[in-house]
Enzyme design. Structure first.
Site, mmCIF file in Angstrom:
data_model
loop_
_atom_site.group_PDB
_atom_site.id
_atom_site.type_symbol
_atom_site.label_atom_id
_atom_site.label_comp_id
_atom_site.label_asym_id
_atom_site.label_seq_id
_atom_site.Cartn_x
_atom_site.Cartn_y
_atom_site.Cartn_z
ATOM 1 N N CYS A 1 -0.808 3.780 -6.535
ATOM 2 C CA CYS A 1 -1.627 3.057 -5.559
ATOM 3 C C CYS A 1 -1.766 1.645 -6.093
ATOM 4 O O CYS A 1 -2.046 1.451 -7.286
ATOM 5 C CB CYS A 1 -2.996 3.717 -5.405
ATOM 6 S SG CYS A 1 -4.178 2.747 -4.426
ATOM 7 N N CYS B 1 0.867 -1.179 0.000
ATOM 8 C CA CYS B 1 0.000 0.000 0.000
ATOM 9 C C CYS B 1 0.899 1.223 0.000
ATOM 10 O O CYS B 1 1.699 1.402 0.929
ATOM 11 C CB CYS B 1 -0.896 -0.005 1.234
ATOM 12 S SG CYS B 1 -1.855 1.511 1.482
#
Length: 259
Positions: free
Chosen positions: A183, A73
């Site tokens: 992302c 992440c």
């Protein structure tokens, strides 16, 4: 180090990274831990994100006797890696937006970073740009809505194409030739993104680079039974569970920090 590779994300985005790791290390056990109760991370305060992630990851890394932790992440990686390395003795790998290869690849020297608002505004991200893309014009595009669209897509739900087009329109108008997917959710819908932006924009993400780093740190391949376990902090729907089964998962658990 004999335990599973623990891959962590706020939602299903980290599967894009885990897929790359499995190409490099196909014989390992994997636990995919995702904190979907607090999705999307880009909307959390820094302290909320740090406290929750560190507690969740450290607890389950110890519970599983994990061999390595991959924080798949970008938003979390900008904040939690130093604290995790203080609390755990196993290797910790994070994801870094692919700014450096994007700057090297761009012919126009005009690149974009598509990420969550949290990642876009971090000093860490600006430092990467200053270090590796000083000779480029860098456009920053922050969105949390695209995270949710990616979640819906993987869960086999109809996604809002008008919303997707609204997110991508400024990117298409920017005249960049390389877009960094900052992302880990975004590679899950890379085909849709690429279709909208066209052949003139190359998409880059960090999945392969992370996988190579994990392979380097785990000096030898495991001889495990290749079990794939999914752990999540909020119940998941049948569509997402079916998608995870398609990925090869066979063990599913709703977890908390203290399980």
């Amino acid at each position: 180090m004999s335990g599973p590779i623990l891959v962590f994300d706020s939602g299903i985005g980290g599967l894009s990274v885990m897929n790359e790791i499995r190409k490099q290390l196909p014989l390992h056990d994997y636990c995919y831990l995702f904190d979907n109760a607090r999705l999307p991370y880009g909307n959390l305060s820094e302290q909320e994100l740090i406290t929750g992630c560190v507690a969740l990851i450290t607890h389950h890394a110890r519970r599983l006797n994990a061999s390595i932790v991959v924080v798949a992440c970008n938003t979390a990686s900008t904040l939690v890696l130093p604290l995790l390395r203080q609390q755990l003795t196993i290797p910790i790998v994070g994801v870094v937006p692919a700014i450096k290869p994007a700057a090297m690849l761009s012919k126009k020297k005009h690149i974009g970073l598509l990420a969550t608002p949290g990642t876009v505004k971090r000093d860490y991200t600006q430092a990467l740009i200053n270090q590796f893309a000083g000779n480029c014009k860098v456009e920053l595009f922050g969105t949390s809505d695209l995270v949710l669209l990616a979640e819906q897509y993987v869960a086999q739900q109809q996604i809002d194409m008008d919303k997707l087009n609204e997110i991508l329109a400024p990117i298409a108008a920017s005249n960049i030739d390389v877009l960094v997917l900052g992302c880990t959710h975004f590679p899950m819908i890379a085909t849709e993104i690429s279709h909208y932006l066209g052949e003139g924009v190359t998409l880059l993400d960090s999945g392969e680079a992370v996988a190579k780093r994990v392979r380097f740190l785990l000096s030898k391949e495991s001889n495990s039974n290749k079990q794939l376990q999914a752990c999540y902090t909020k119940d998941i729907g049948q569509g997402l569970k079916a998608a995870l089964v398609d990925y090869g998962f066979s063990d599913f658990s709703l977890v908390t920090i203290t399980d």
